[in-house]
Design a protein around this motif. Sequence first.
Motif, mmCIF file in Angstrom:
data_model
loop_
_atom_site.group_PDB
_atom_site.id
_atom_site.type_symbol
_atom_site.label_atom_id
_atom_site.label_comp_id
_atom_site.label_asym_id
_atom_site.label_seq_id
_atom_site.Cartn_x
_atom_site.Cartn_y
_atom_site.Cartn_z
ATOM 1 N N PRO A 1 5.215 7.141 -6.245
ATOM 2 C CA PRO A 1 4.442 6.645 -5.376
ATOM 3 C C PRO A 1 3.883 5.364 -5.277
ATOM 4 N N TYR A 2 3.866 4.677 -6.756
ATOM 5 C CA TYR A 2 3.344 3.438 -6.895
ATOM 6 C C TYR A 2 4.624 2.308 -6.941
ATOM 7 N N GLY A 3 5.756 2.834 -6.969
ATOM 8 C CA GLY A 3 7.065 1.905 -7.207
ATOM 9 C C GLY A 3 7.713 1.925 -5.807
ATOM 10 N N MET B 1 0.746 -1.302 -0.026
ATOM 11 C CA MET B 1 -0.109 0.092 -0.123
ATOM 12 C C MET B 1 0.964 1.318 -0.062
ATOM 13 N N GLY B 2 0.195 2.360 -0.399
ATOM 14 C CA GLY B 2 1.044 3.581 -0.421
ATOM 15 C C GLY B 2 -0.101 4.761 -0.626
ATOM 16 N N ILE B 3 0.097 5.937 -0.986
ATOM 17 C CA ILE B 3 -0.433 6.992 -1.334
ATOM 18 C C ILE B 3 -0.585 7.132 -2.644
ATOM 19 N N THR B 4 -1.551 8.059 -3.353
ATOM 20 C CA THR B 4 -1.696 8.064 -4.760
ATOM 21 C C THR B 4 -0.828 9.222 -5.144
ATOM 22 N N SER B 5 -0.752 9.423 -6.607
ATOM 23 C CA SER B 5 0.099 10.593 -6.900
ATOM 24 C C SER B 5 -0.639 11.638 -6.669
ATOM 25 N N PHE B 6 -2.061 11.656 -6.915
ATOM 26 C CA PHE B 6 -2.515 12.973 -6.571
ATOM 27 C C PHE B 6 -2.223 13.303 -4.935
ATOM 28 N N ALA B 7 -2.689 12.526 -4.113
ATOM 29 C CA ALA B 7 -2.417 12.753 -2.807
ATOM 30 C C ALA B 7 -0.806 13.394 -2.525
#
Length: 183
Positions: A150-152, A81-87
Amino acid sequence: KCFVAAAGEEVIIPTSEMASLFLCSRAAVGTVARRSGVRTPCWCQTVQPKRFCSEKFVYPENVKYTQSHEWIRKENDMATMGITSFAQSQLGEIVYVEVDTGDRVLNAGDQVGCLEAVKTVSDILLPVAGSVVESNSKLQDDPKLINRDPYGEGWIAKVKLAPGSDGHFEELMSSGDYEKSVQ
């Protein structure tokens, strides 16, 4: 939302679009007013039309999303899990990350840590029920990994999913639904 301007053309960009505005072309040079509705000259080095995009974020399709801007990717009985690019764009430069790990099973929506940015602090919420078994140790030395990827490399935690959490995954948003929710 994108604004297209040819060389020397004036564009009007609403203040609401200013927060995440960036140039899509390296060849364009321009200035942008901070007030809504002000005509702002856009000088481009080439005569090709240039695009000014206010919302250019990546939303991978292999993850699910929450209303609170976390993402989660299921991998058998584990998830990352993580936070989104928008966040991360809304938070700004992230300077500190804290994640609580432990054997206790938490419910979806429970706080598992916090992110500290230059101007604010934000809670990290668990997207589905489970226990946090690992935090990304790279973030201790370089919390800006979340801003860059953020997703990697910028993932925040690994979660051991609670039995029966599969149904909750279906309730989370797809990339298309999440993208619509932040526009």
